[in-house]
Design an enzyme around this catalytic site. Structure first.
Site, PDB file in Angstrom:
ATOM      1  N   TYR A 113      41.081  -7.949  -6.503  1.00  0.00           N
ATOM      2  CA  TYR A 113      41.714  -7.369  -5.324  1.00  0.00           C
ATOM      3  C   TYR A 113      40.773  -7.567  -4.146  1.00  0.00           C
ATOM      4  O   TYR A 113      39.566  -7.303  -4.251  1.00  0.00           O
ATOM      5  CB  TYR A 113      41.968  -5.856  -5.518  1.00  0.00           C
ATOM      6  CG  TYR A 113      42.529  -5.223  -4.264  1.00  0.00           C
ATOM      7  CD1 TYR A 113      43.901  -5.047  -4.106  1.00  0.00           C
ATOM      8  CD2 TYR A 113      41.684  -4.846  -3.214  1.00  0.00           C
ATOM      9  CE1 TYR A 113      44.418  -4.509  -2.938  1.00  0.00           C
ATOM     10  CE2 TYR A 113      42.196  -4.316  -2.039  1.00  0.00           C
ATOM     11  CZ  TYR A 113      43.558  -4.147  -1.911  1.00  0.00           C
ATOM     12  OH  TYR A 113      44.072  -3.627  -0.742  1.00  0.00           O
ATOM     13  N   GLU A 201      45.875  -7.813   2.792  1.00  0.00           N
ATOM     14  CA  GLU A 201      45.335  -7.780   1.433  1.00  0.00           C
ATOM     15  C   GLU A 201      45.818  -8.947   0.588  1.00  0.00           C
ATOM     16  O   GLU A 201      46.906  -9.487   0.796  1.00  0.00           O
ATOM     17  CB  GLU A 201      45.634  -6.438   0.738  1.00  0.00           C
ATOM     18  CG  GLU A 201      47.035  -6.310   0.231  1.00  0.00           C
ATOM     19  CD  GLU A 201      47.277  -5.065  -0.643  1.00  0.00           C
ATOM     20  OE1 GLU A 201      46.484  -4.108  -0.649  1.00  0.00           O
ATOM     21  OE2 GLU A 201      48.315  -5.070  -1.319  1.00  0.00           O
TER      22      GLU A 201
END
Ligand code: GDP
Ligand code: MN
Length: 391
Positions: A113, A201
Site C-alpha cells: 500500500y 493512493e
C-alpha cells in the site's frame, strides 16, 4: 482519518480508477496500459488488442470491488467478454457497474500500500505505506497498526530523499527496485500536490514475478474547493456517481452534503450548520444533511433547499435555523411559508429565527402553523420529537 466526522465527505470528488491511473501515468508512475469497455464486445476487442491474460475490473467509486466480484481474470478475449458480461450490471455497494477496465493481468509476487493523504490535523500531506497491501488500509489500521508507516511531509520542503529511502526500507523492497520505487513515490507525490488532491493512493502497488513495480489499483480524491484551479480535472469527475441531491444543490448555489439521519437541516452559515447538527445529535437525533443556504436566503433559494432536503425519503422533520443579520428574519419567514405551500411532501418543520426582525418572523410562522422555538436546544429537541412521532 481523525477528522471531524462530518468533514471528510465535504467537497470530495473521487475519480474512477482508470482516470486516477491516467493522471498517475503522466507523472511517471508505472501503470498497466488498460482500456475501458461498456459492453462484452468492447471488452473482447480490448483484450484482443492487449494480447495475453487480462484483468476485467468494475469501475465504480466504492472500495472492495475485488471481494464483491468486480475484479476478474480472463485468459482469452472470449473469457474477457464473459467476465465483462458478469460484471457490467452488477451492483456493488448499491452502485450499478456501467464500465469496466480491461488491463494486462499482472503476476503478483507481493502487494504493497502506498498513499499520500492530506492530514488536516497535522496541516500537511502525509505518506502512508504498508507491506500489507491489497486490503483496505482502514482494516490494517484496526487489526495491525504497527504494519503502517506514517511520514508527514515538510510543508515547505515537501518530499525528501531520506523519506523515500525510509519508505522503501520499511516496505522491505529488494535493493534493485529502490530506484523505480523512488520514481513511483515522487510521481505519486507530484500528482497529489499538483492536483490539490485530498488523497492519492496506490493499493496494491505490486512487485511482479518478473521483479517489476506496477500500480494495479489507484484512487485520487480531489478537493472540489480547489477544482477551479484545475479546469482540466473537472471533466474527469463522474457525475453519475455523485449524489444527485448534491449536484442539484451545487446548481442552486447551496452548500449541501447528504447524511444518513432523519432530521433535515436548513441553516445559514457553515459554522452554524455544524453546530445545529451537533445539537440534533445531542438531542438524540441524527441529521439527514449538512445544508448552508448562504446569505440573503431569498424565497427561491429556500424553496430549492426544501426540495433538496425532502428528496431524501429518510427525512421525517426539518429543523430551520436562521440567524438574521443582513438577512431579515421576516423575509425568510415569508420565504419558508411560501415555499412550503408548494411542496409535494409535508413533514413537521421547526423554525428558529433570531436576530433582525425575529418578532415579526415568529408571528408569520405561528400564523402558518409552523413549530417555533426560542433557543437552538429547544429547536433541536422539538425537531427530534417531531421526527420520532412521524416514524
Ligand atoms: P479493490 O478490491 O476495489 O481495491 O480492487 P483492486 O484493483 O485493488 O483489486 C483487488 C485485488 O485483485 C488486488 O489486491 C489483487 O489481489 C487482485 N488483482 C487486481 N488486478 C490483478 C491482476 O492484474 N492480476 C492478479 N493476479 N490479481 C489482480
Ligand atoms: Mn484496491
Amino acid at each position: 482519518m481523525g477528522d471531524h466526522p462530518f468533514c471528510p465527505q465535504e467537497g470530495e470528488v473521487k475519480l474512477q480508477e482508470y482516470r486516477s491511473k491516467e493522471i498517475l501515468a503522466r507523472y511517471g508512475v508505472p501503470v498497466p496500459d488498460g482500456e475501458t469497455a461498456t459492453n462484452p464486445h468492447e471488452a473482447r476487442e480490448a483484450a484482443g488488442r492487449i494480447g495475453g491474460p487480462v484483468v476485467v475490473k468494475a469501475q465504480v467509486l466504492v472500495g472492495g470491488r475485488g471481494k464483491a466480484g468486480g475484479v476478474k481474470l480472463a485468459a482469452t478475449p472470449d473469457e474477457a467478454a464473459a467476465r465483462a458480461e458478469e460484471i457490467i450490471g452488477l451492483q456493488i455497494k448499491g452502485v450499478t457497474v456501467r464500465t469496466v477496465l480491461v488491463a494486462p493481468a499482472a503476476r503478483i509476487a507481493r502487494e504493497y500500500y502506498l498513499g499520500l493523504i492530506l492530514d488536516r490535523g497535522g496541516q500537511t500531506g502525509t505518506i502512508i505505506a504498508s507491506a500489507e497491501g491489497g486490503v483496505e488500509i482502514e482494516e490494517t489500521a484496526k487489526t495491525d497498526p504497527e504494519a503502517i508507516l506514517r511520514l508527514p511531509l515538510h510543508p515547505l520542503i515537501g518530499l525528501q530523499e531520506h523519506q523515500v529511502r525510509r519508505v522503501a526500507f520499511f516496505l522491505g523492497l529488494p535493493a534493485e527496485l529502490r530506484k523505480d520505487f523512488g520514481a513511483t513515490l515522487r510521481g505519486l507525490y507530484a500528482a497529489f500536490m499538483e492536483s490539490d488532491a485530498d488523497l492519492a493512493e496506490i493499493n496494491p502497488l505490486v512487485m511482479t514475478d518478473e521483479g517489476r513495480l506496477e500500480a494495479l489499483d489507484a484512487k485520487i480524491v480531489l478537493d472540489d474547493s480547489a477544482l477551479f484551479r484545475h479546469p482540466e480535472l473537472e471533466s474527469l469527475r463522474d457525475l453519475r456517481e455523485e449524489e444527485p441531491s448534491e449536484i442539484a444543490a451545487r446548481e442552486a448555489g447551496i452548500n449541501f452534503i447528504k447524511l444518513d439521519g432523519s432530521i433535515g437541516c436548513m441553516v445559514n452559515g457553515a459554522g452554524l450548520a455544524m453546530t445545529t447538527m451537533d445539537l440534533v445529535k445531542l438531542a438524540g437525533g441524527e441529521p439527514a444533511n449538512f445544508l448552508d443556504i448562504g446569505g440573503g436566503a431569498k424565497a427561491d433559494r429556500v424553496a430549492a433547499a426544501f426540495r433538496i432536503i425532502l428528496d431524501d425519503p429518510n427525512v421525517q422533520a426539518i429543523l430551520i435555523n436562521i440567524f438574521g443579520g443582513i438577512t431579515r428574519g421576516d423575509e425568510v419567514a415569508h420565504g419558508i411559508v411560501e415555499a412550503r405551500a408548494s411542496l409535494g411532501r409535508q413533514v413537521p418543520m421547526v423554525v428558529r429565527i433570531v436576530g433582525t426582525n425575529a418578532t415579526e418572523a415568529a408571528e408569520i410562522l405561528r400564523a402558518a402553523n409552523l413549530i417555533t422555538a426560542e433557543s437552538l436546544d429547544d429547536a433541536a429537541r422539538k425537531a427530534v420529537a417531531a421526527a420520532g412521532s412521524q416514524a
